[in-house]
Design a protein around this motif. Structure first.
Motif, PDB file in Angstrom:
ATOM      1  N   GLY A 361       0.824  -1.209   0.000  1.00  0.00           N
ATOM      2  CA  GLY A 361       0.000   0.000   0.000  1.00  0.00           C
ATOM      3  C   GLY A 361       0.847   1.243   0.000  1.00  0.00           C
ATOM      4  N   ASP A 472      -8.831  -5.062   2.707  1.00  0.00           N
ATOM      5  CA  ASP A 472      -8.600  -3.636   2.476  1.00  0.00           C
ATOM      6  C   ASP A 472      -9.544  -3.213   1.352  1.00  0.00           C
ATOM      7  N   ALA A 474     -11.136  -0.460  -1.075  1.00  0.00           N
ATOM      8  CA  ALA A 474     -10.887   0.823  -1.722  1.00  0.00           C
ATOM      9  C   ALA A 474     -12.200   1.564  -1.958  1.00  0.00           C
ATOM     10  N   HIS A 526     -10.025   4.506   2.492  1.00  0.00           N
ATOM     11  CA  HIS A 526     -10.304   3.069   2.439  1.00  0.00           C
ATOM     12  C   HIS A 526     -11.074   2.643   3.685  1.00  0.00           C
TER      13      HIS A 526
END
Length: 581
Positions: A361, A472, A474, A526
């Protein structure tokens, strides 16, 4: 699953170097190496064509055919160019070596004998190092805990620390062992045994798997799988033995680091198979704890990689792309370590940080002199009402979210078990997958280390599995996994891994996860998502939920699983967060 492609994982299909090998080395084919019980293993020995020796020696032991390991892998050539003799050996019962193959179980004594044989040869200086990845990584550890006196250094990449995190995970049987045997092991076993039915080459196995994979992966009872009977009896023995069986202790490393005298470079990737990151971290920490503080002779590298040599040189894992500096030069990494500890060359590798991990990331390396990295602080996110995940501890006296788990309709990985990062947004649409999620983050959150979880639950079944999957998410909805699924699963009946205890229907239990390893920046905007579910084919076997084992029973039953998240039962995840200074 990636263990299926163990030949590729071992780096055996890299493009061969342009320099003709025979201009670099002298090669002795099928050199006999006697073991203590009289069985003869065979190795190819490569020595520099220039120079009279003696030479420091590197040993590479493989079940995947020593000829392929040499012709398609440049590490041996690069090692010889640096002045090493290299011994490349078929392990017992494989290809050119005699004896009966008993996967992993024979590798400790055989590895010890091979290392000491190499040290005693007239062309050897007596200083030996070992290298390899996956099975060729595991054999190094199994030999090292036998304390061979001439073993000076080792680079066991992407391998395990405990059989309880390798053959099983969280008490659940790892289904990828079946395709591993199918592709990589069974064909040569049939050839050596003179069996004329079934696949007899990797190519044949690849073709047949396309039509047979679903049957093999959904076989119940597990022990009724017919394909390996008569050629791989140890496979069925593994299934018969639960993770609590003390038989597995032959491969338990965590209590034996004091027996290892070699300098060890531990390497894995965040998208390695589930045993890899926990293996590298656990082995590194165990060595540090067992050695003097001023001379630990161990280092830890964890990159953004999947399983395999080629993965370490590729800035991509599944659908996730990283910066160019996320790659390493595998051969240089291995041989620099050997130069320092086998040849005694002061080349600066021990002046580098003891720990190097890649922060996905952010796409940058983070370093430190210890693990966990300094500056890490625990931050808790609680499961809450309306599928929320937040910092506030619940205060209501009773709050639950429930789903029904049906072993006859399990959650299936839409990517067919392929490792790496993938978009799992579709999981949230299933009724048997619970979702808890934060609001969009107001700032970047860097998570580095072992995430933990505690989940309180009730069920009407005698046994269930729970997966805690952290994603995670987005702003466009892409929901990326952070690891292979093995560390995510816990079988309730093995909540105490030392013994199996069935559940009392309706009682409240807590399951804990302590080793959800990652290094990931959850970027501003996020969301952090947590899924809770009870299956994930084809990675791990599906719990029948009857109280019986899928090893011996085909019967299943549905289970209602109720997750508690109230003041008394604060289900949560704990993140190891490194805040910006």
């Amino acid at each position: 699953m990636s263990r299926v492609f163990a030949l590729i994982a071992a780096g055996l299909f890299q493009v061969a170097a342009a320099v003709p090998a025979d201009s670099v080395w002298r090669r002795d084919h099928d050199v006999p190496v006697p073991m203590r019980d009289g069985v003869v293993l065979r190795a190819d020995v490569f020595r520099p064509k220039t120079g009279r020796g003696p030479f420091p020696v590197l040993v590479y032991r493989t079940p995947y055919d020593k000829d392929d390991a040499v012709t398609d892998h440049p590490t041996v050539r690069h090692a010889v160019e640096r002045g090493y003799a290299v011994v490349v050996q078929d392990v017992r019962g494989r290809y050119a070596s005699d004896g009966t193959f008993d996967a992993y179980h024979q590798e400790g004594p055989d590895g010890y004998d091979t290392i000491e044989w190499a040290a005693a040869q007239p062309w050897s200086t007596g200083a030996v190092g070992t290298f390899g990845l996956s099975y060729p990584g595991a054999v190094q550890w199994l030999a090292a805990i036998e304390s061979p006196p001439h073993l000076k250094a080792m680079v066991p990449m992407m391998t395990f620390a405990s059989p309880r995190q390798f053959f099983h995970s969280g008490g659940a049987w790892d289904l990828s062992w079946a395709p591993w045997v199918w592709y990589n092991i069974a064909p040569d076993l049939r050839v050596k045994a003179g069996v004329t039915t079934g696949d007899r080459s990797y190519a044949e196995a690849t073709r047949s798997w396309k039509t047979e994979s679903k049957r093999v992966q959904t076989q119940r009872p597990l022990l009724d799988l017919p394909d390996f009977k008569g050629i791989a009896p140890w496979y069925y023995d593994w299934i018969r033995r639960g993770p609590a069986d003390p038989w597995w202790d032959f491969a338990e490393l965590r209590t034996r680091y004091a027996k290892v005298g070699a300098a060890v470079l531990n390497v894995s990737g965040w998208y390695d198979e589930s045993y890899g990151p926990v293996g590298a971290v656990t082995n590194h920490r165990g060595l540090v704890a067992s050695r003097s503080a001023d001379a630990p002779r161990t280092r830890l590298i964890v990159g953004p990689w999947q399983h395999g040599v080629r993965a370490t040189e590729t800035p991509k894992a599944g659908s996730r792309t990283f910066g160019a500096d996320g790659r390493i030069d595998y051969d240089k990494t291995v041989l620099d370590w050997m130069d320092r500890w086998v040849q005694g060359i002061e080349n600066g590798v021990m002046q580098e940080p003891a720990v190097r991990v890649y922060l996905m990331g952010a796409n940058e390396w983070r370093t430190g002199e210890e693990w966990p990295l300094p500056g890490i602080a625990a931050e808790t996110l609680h499961f809450g009402a309306r599928h929320r995940l937040g910092r506030a501890r619940p205060t209501v006296p009773h709050a639950v979210t429930a789903y029904v788990s049906d072993p006859a309709d399990p959650v299936v990985d839409p990517y067919d078990g392929a490792y790496g990062a993938h978009d799992y947004r579709a999981l949230a649409q299933r009724a048997d997958v619970l979702t808890f999620e934060t609001e969009p983050l107001a700032e970047d959150v860097d998570v580095i280390g072992a995430m933990q979880a505690e989940v309180f639950f009730q069920t009407d079944a005698r046994d269930v599995d729970l997966y805690v999957k952290v994603l995670d998410v987005a702003p466009d909805g892409t929901a990326l996994n952070l690891m292979a699924p093995g560390r995510e699963v816990q079988r309730a009946s093995y909540r105490d891994i030392t013994r199996r205890q069935l559940l009392e229907p309706g009682a409240t239990y807590a399951l804990r996860w302590d080793e959800l390893f990652t290094a990931n920046r959850f970027a501003k905007g996020h969301r952090i998502r947590v899924h809770v579910m009870s299956s994930f084919l084809p990675h791990y076997s599906v719990n029948p939920q009857t109280g019986a084992s899928e090893a011996t029973s085909a019967a299943t039953q549905k289970a209602r699983v109720t997750i508690l998240h109230d003041a008394t039962h604060p289900s949560r995840i704990v993140l190891p967060v490194m805040r910006a200074k």
